[in-house]
Design an enzyme around this catalytic site. Sequence first.
Site, PDB file in Angstrom:
ATOM      1  CB  SER A   1      -0.885   0.031   1.243  1.00 43.31           C
ATOM      2  OG  SER A   1      -1.722  -1.096   1.257  1.00 43.31           O
TER       3      SER A   1
HETATM    4  N1  SAH Z   1       0.757  -5.971   3.943  1.00 39.92           N
HETATM    5  C1  SAH Z   1       1.454  -6.192   2.683  1.00 39.92           C
HETATM    6  C2  SAH Z   1       0.578  -5.898   1.486  1.00 39.92           C
HETATM    7  C3  SAH Z   1       0.093  -7.144   0.983  1.00 39.92           C
HETATM    8  S1  SAH Z   1      -0.911  -7.198  -0.466  1.00 39.92           S
HETATM    9  C4  SAH Z   1       2.734  -5.382   2.605  1.00 39.92           C
HETATM   10  O1  SAH Z   1       2.985  -4.572   3.494  1.00 39.92           O
HETATM   11  O2  SAH Z   1       3.480  -5.595   1.644  1.00 39.92           O
HETATM   12  C5  SAH Z   1      -2.074  -8.381   0.126  1.00 39.92           C
HETATM   13  C6  SAH Z   1      -1.497  -9.730   0.489  1.00 39.92           C
HETATM   14  O3  SAH Z   1      -2.568 -10.515   1.009  1.00 39.92           O
HETATM   15  C7  SAH Z   1      -0.947 -10.505  -0.706  1.00 39.92           C
HETATM   16  O4  SAH Z   1       0.377 -10.851  -0.447  1.00 39.92           O
HETATM   17  C8  SAH Z   1      -1.853 -11.722  -0.800  1.00 39.92           C
HETATM   18  O5  SAH Z   1      -1.208 -12.879  -1.224  1.00 39.92           O
HETATM   19  C9  SAH Z   1      -2.339 -11.848   0.636  1.00 39.92           C
HETATM   20  N2  SAH Z   1      -3.561 -12.606   0.844  1.00 39.92           N
HETATM   21  C10 SAH Z   1      -4.711 -12.601   0.126  1.00 39.92           C
HETATM   22  N3  SAH Z   1      -5.622 -13.445   0.670  1.00 39.92           N
HETATM   23  C11 SAH Z   1      -5.012 -13.989   1.778  1.00 39.92           C
HETATM   24  C12 SAH Z   1      -5.432 -14.933   2.762  1.00 39.92           C
HETATM   25  N4  SAH Z   1      -6.639 -15.500   2.765  1.00 39.92           N
HETATM   26  N5  SAH Z   1      -4.554 -15.248   3.742  1.00 39.92           N
HETATM   27  C13 SAH Z   1      -3.314 -14.706   3.785  1.00 39.92           C
HETATM   28  N6  SAH Z   1      -2.870 -13.814   2.876  1.00 39.92           N
HETATM   29  C14 SAH Z   1      -3.710 -13.458   1.891  1.00 39.92           C
END
Ligand code: SAH
Length: 215
Positions: free
Chosen positions: A63
Amino acid sequence: MTDGFVTVRERMVQEQLQPRGIMDVRVLQAMAEVPRHLFVEDALRAQAYGDHPLPIGGDQTISQPLVVAAMTQALQLTGTEKVLEIGTGSGYQASVLSRLCEKVYTVERINSLLAGARKVFDTLHYYNILSRLDDGTMGWQEYAPYDAIIVTAGGPEIPQPLVDQLADNGRMVIPVGEREVQELHFVKKIDGEVEVEKMESVRFVSLIGEHGWNG
Ligand code: SAH
């Protein structure tokens, strides 16, 4: 930490965060401290402190700094909390949280992203982050309840296991809505009752799992 980006990070705090409602001094300090450029591939480092999200591989994104700071501020951390994050991704949000609470538990469903995040946690000696490969819509029962929960992917509803694993007086921030656009929801549990307040509109990648989207 001393690196070539100290000044750029300070400018990010002063120009992108302070004028736009980030007032929690501890959050501002953590944003000035965590080296965001280490969470993206080399070719993107020069853009790491820009006012926008960044790709991290596997069609996922970190983000925009303002969104990370606003969601973190909403959790009202004082330093003693156990925090659960769903969606480790690059590990940047977990790292910011790790400066502000006692312990971070973070769950990711894509193995290659989790492996990359773990390497950065080690490099930075952020040893109060515990991570796990799983469907985070089920939470992480073993260490529940959590004082705060942050979900960094958008789903159609608030997963019930996360509500169940939130401590009394706990806070949760989670994007809820359609695939393309969601509203940040601020959830508070008081005497076992859940209160939900809607915050701003956001665009997150999809939360995929048992209590999220199908794929
Ligand atoms: N917080 C992260 C941003 C991640 S983007 C950062 O600081 O970089 C969203 C993430 O959620 C992705 O990596 C995706 O694979 C993960 N995601 C989506 N559904 C999920 C689930 N059910 N359990 C765990 N991770 C999930």
